[in-house]
Each structure stands twice: as C-alpha cells, then as structure tokens.
Design an enzyme around this catalytic site. Structure first.
Site, short mmCIF file in Angstrom:
data_model
loop_
_atom_site.label_atom_id
_atom_site.label_comp_id
_atom_site.label_asym_id
_atom_site.label_seq_id
_atom_site.Cartn_x
_atom_site.Cartn_y
_atom_site.Cartn_z
N LEU A 19 -27.81 121.64 9.19
CA LEU A 19 -28.81 122.27 10.06
C LEU A 19 -29.12 121.34 11.21
O LEU A 19 -29.60 120.22 11.01
CB LEU A 19 -30.08 122.57 9.27
CG LEU A 19 -31.21 123.23 10.07
CD1 LEU A 19 -30.80 124.63 10.53
CD2 LEU A 19 -32.50 123.29 9.24
N ASP A 47 -29.52 117.31 10.20
CA ASP A 47 -29.23 116.38 11.29
C ASP A 47 -30.49 116.15 12.12
O ASP A 47 -31.10 117.10 12.60
CB ASP A 47 -28.13 116.94 12.20
CG ASP A 47 -27.76 115.97 13.30
OD1 ASP A 47 -27.03 115.00 13.01
OD2 ASP A 47 -28.22 116.17 14.45
N TYR A 52 -35.68 113.82 19.22
CA TYR A 52 -36.03 115.23 19.06
C TYR A 52 -37.53 115.41 18.82
O TYR A 52 -38.03 116.54 18.86
CB TYR A 52 -35.27 115.86 17.90
CG TYR A 52 -33.76 115.77 17.98
CD1 TYR A 52 -33.11 115.42 19.17
CD2 TYR A 52 -32.96 116.02 16.88
CE1 TYR A 52 -31.73 115.32 19.24
CE2 TYR A 52 -31.58 115.93 16.93
CZ TYR A 52 -30.97 115.58 18.12
OH TYR A 52 -29.59 115.49 18.17
#
Length: 308
Positions: A19, A47, A52
């Site tokens: 994912l 991941d 992020y």
C-alpha cells in the site's frame, strides 16, 4: 488473501503488492481507517516516508491491527536533508518513533542527492541548497543500522543504472530493492533488467500513473481490460507483476483496494508485447524539471552524477 512474496538478497521476503501512502494527508481518522481496512483485506506491505507527513497516523493504525509485527513488512526512507552520515541514525530513530516500531523491514535512500540539513522537509528548496554528500558515505551509515538490528535490510529509490554500476562494487551490503517510478508510460526496461541481474528487486511507485500522468485512460489498456472483464488498473498491475516487479498502488477506496489485491490477470504474450511497445515517456517525479543541475538523476547519458 495470500500475497506472493519475492525473496530479497538478504533472505527475507517482500510482498509483491503493498500500500502506497504518498499524498495521503495526515488526517488521522481516514488514513488510519485505510490502513486498518487494507491490513484486514490482506495487505502486509506498507510503504512510508517522513516527507509524506503521515507516519504518526500510520503508526497509530498499525498498533490497532490484529496482525503480529513480524507478519508486516514496513518500508520507510531517509530524506535528502539527512544524508550526512552523522544524521542517518537520528533520522531512522525519528521514523521509528513516528511509526511506533522497533525496527524497519527496509530503509531506503529516498533520492540519490542531498540537501543542506537546515532545509528539513521543505520541498521548496533551490539549487543552492543542494550539497555534495557522497552516496557511499550515506550508504555506509545505513549499513551500520543493519548491524545494529534497527533495520532488516536497506535499499535505494530513484537510482539509475549508472549510479548503481558505480555503487555496487563498493557496497558491503547490497541494495535489496530499488524503488522507482514504473508504469506503462515509464517502463524503465533497461534499469529493471539490470536490477534483476544484480539481485535487486524493483519496487514500482505510481504503478497506475499518478496525479500528473494519466495512464488509466489509455485506449490499449482499456481494450485489454475489456477482453479480460477487469479494470485498466488491474491490467497495469498485472503487467508490472508479470515482469517480477513489486507494486505499491495508493488508494483509500475499499473497492479499489480489493481490486488491486486480487489475483493477477493472466495477460497473453501478445498483450504483454503490446504494452511493452508503448512509446511514451512521462514521469510524475523529476527533480530535473526544476533544476538542470539534477538532470543526471533520470538522464545519466546526458549529465554525469557528481558524487558516488
């Protein structure tokens, strides 16, 4: 649902589908639900990356899933501002703290270039902020983290063939995987074959195209999907997985999560050949678009990598 796994060069096994969490905003409740739903469906490979800005939510979700840690496969990355060797272990400790983990399955070097530490996770840096930290200096600091048991193995991301050719003879621990952008409009045939020959598993990010590249409306993929009563996304993922590539598609939609995880569509040799023959090169990610000084990352035949 059981997921096929690829054996890495350190003897551990990596699920062939994971994912992706890039561009999933850190809004705790929706993201945590996506992670929990995915794990319940059978996803084991997640991941992540500190850039992020959502690892804390992922960590909270992983604490709540009913799957033992050793059954999960968690990947994260060292970002550009932490390439100096003395900063690498602290960067990993920050990742482990956010994810609430004792170790990672794979730690990647996110990009083959460094920026000054004071830039942090600010993606609005300029070319004057890029600094020449030798790749092997960062790599040796990552190798030491394997020795300490903080990561099971290490790898790279966005590394081209020429960099790897220069790097591999100097490695004590070889990269287990190279995470690169791969989809029908960015096929990386030569690089994928080089990695296979050198026992490096390729992981495809943006395997369905992405926010810039529109692959899902490709007429060829739609025709093949119609022939197999499936979606263009399933065709693209099946084409990539048939090439021996790990894929990490991103979705928060439960229906698409399930579709992405389903068994491969068995493409015919002719269908594989037709997709292989697509003559387009489009990337979501290319620092060379912003700075000609970084053009060597994806166009090494034109500009030599300054530091290995």
């Amino acid at each position: 649902m059981a997921v096929k796994r690829f054996k890495l060069n350190n003897g551990t096994y990596m699920p062939e589908i994971g994912l992706g969490t890039w561009r999933e905003e850190e809004n705790d409740d929706p993201l945590m639900q996506t992670i929990k739903t995915a794990v319940e469906m059978g996803y084991r490979h997640i991941d992540c990356a500190p850039i992020y800005a959502n690892q804390r939510a992922i960590g909270k979700a992983l604490k709540e899933v009913q799957v033992p840690r050793e059954k999960l496969f968690i990947v994260s990355k060292i970002y550009e501002h932490n390439h100096r060797p003395e900063l690498v272990e602290g960067a990993l400790d920050h990742i482990l703290d956010e994810l609430q983990l004792d170790y990672l399955d794979v730690l990647l070097m996110h990009w083959p270039f460094a920026v000054k530490p004071e830039i942090g996770f600010n993606i609005g840096y300029g070319v004057e902020d890029v600094e020449n930290v030798p790749i092997m200096d960062t790599w040796r600091a990552m190798e030491a983290l394997v020795d300490k048991g903080k990561v099971r193995t290490i790898g790279v991301s966005n590394f081209n063939k020429i960099i790897l050719e220069k790097m591999l003879p100097q490695c004590r621990i070889l990269p287990a995987t190279n995470q690169i952008e791969v989809h029908p409009y960015c096929q990386e045939q030569e690089l994928v074959e080089f990695c296979k020959k050198n026992d490096i598993v390729v992981t495809a990010y943006c395997p369905l195209g992405g926010y810039v590249v529109n692959v899902m409306d490709d007429e060829l993929l739609k025709r093949i999907a119609d022939a197999h009563a499936c979606t263009p996304a399933q065709v693209a993922l099946s084409w990539e997985r048939a090439r021996g590539i790990v894929v990490i598609p991103k979705s928060s939609n439960p229906i698409r999560l399930k579709q992405n995880l389903e068994e491969l569509v068995v493409l015919t040799p002719e269908e594989m050949r037709m997709i292989d023959s697509i003559q387009r090169l489009e990337r979501n990610c290319d620092p060379g678009r912003d700075f000609k000084e970084l053009k060597w990352i994806f166009y090494p035949e034109e500009v030599e990598c300054p530091v290995i």
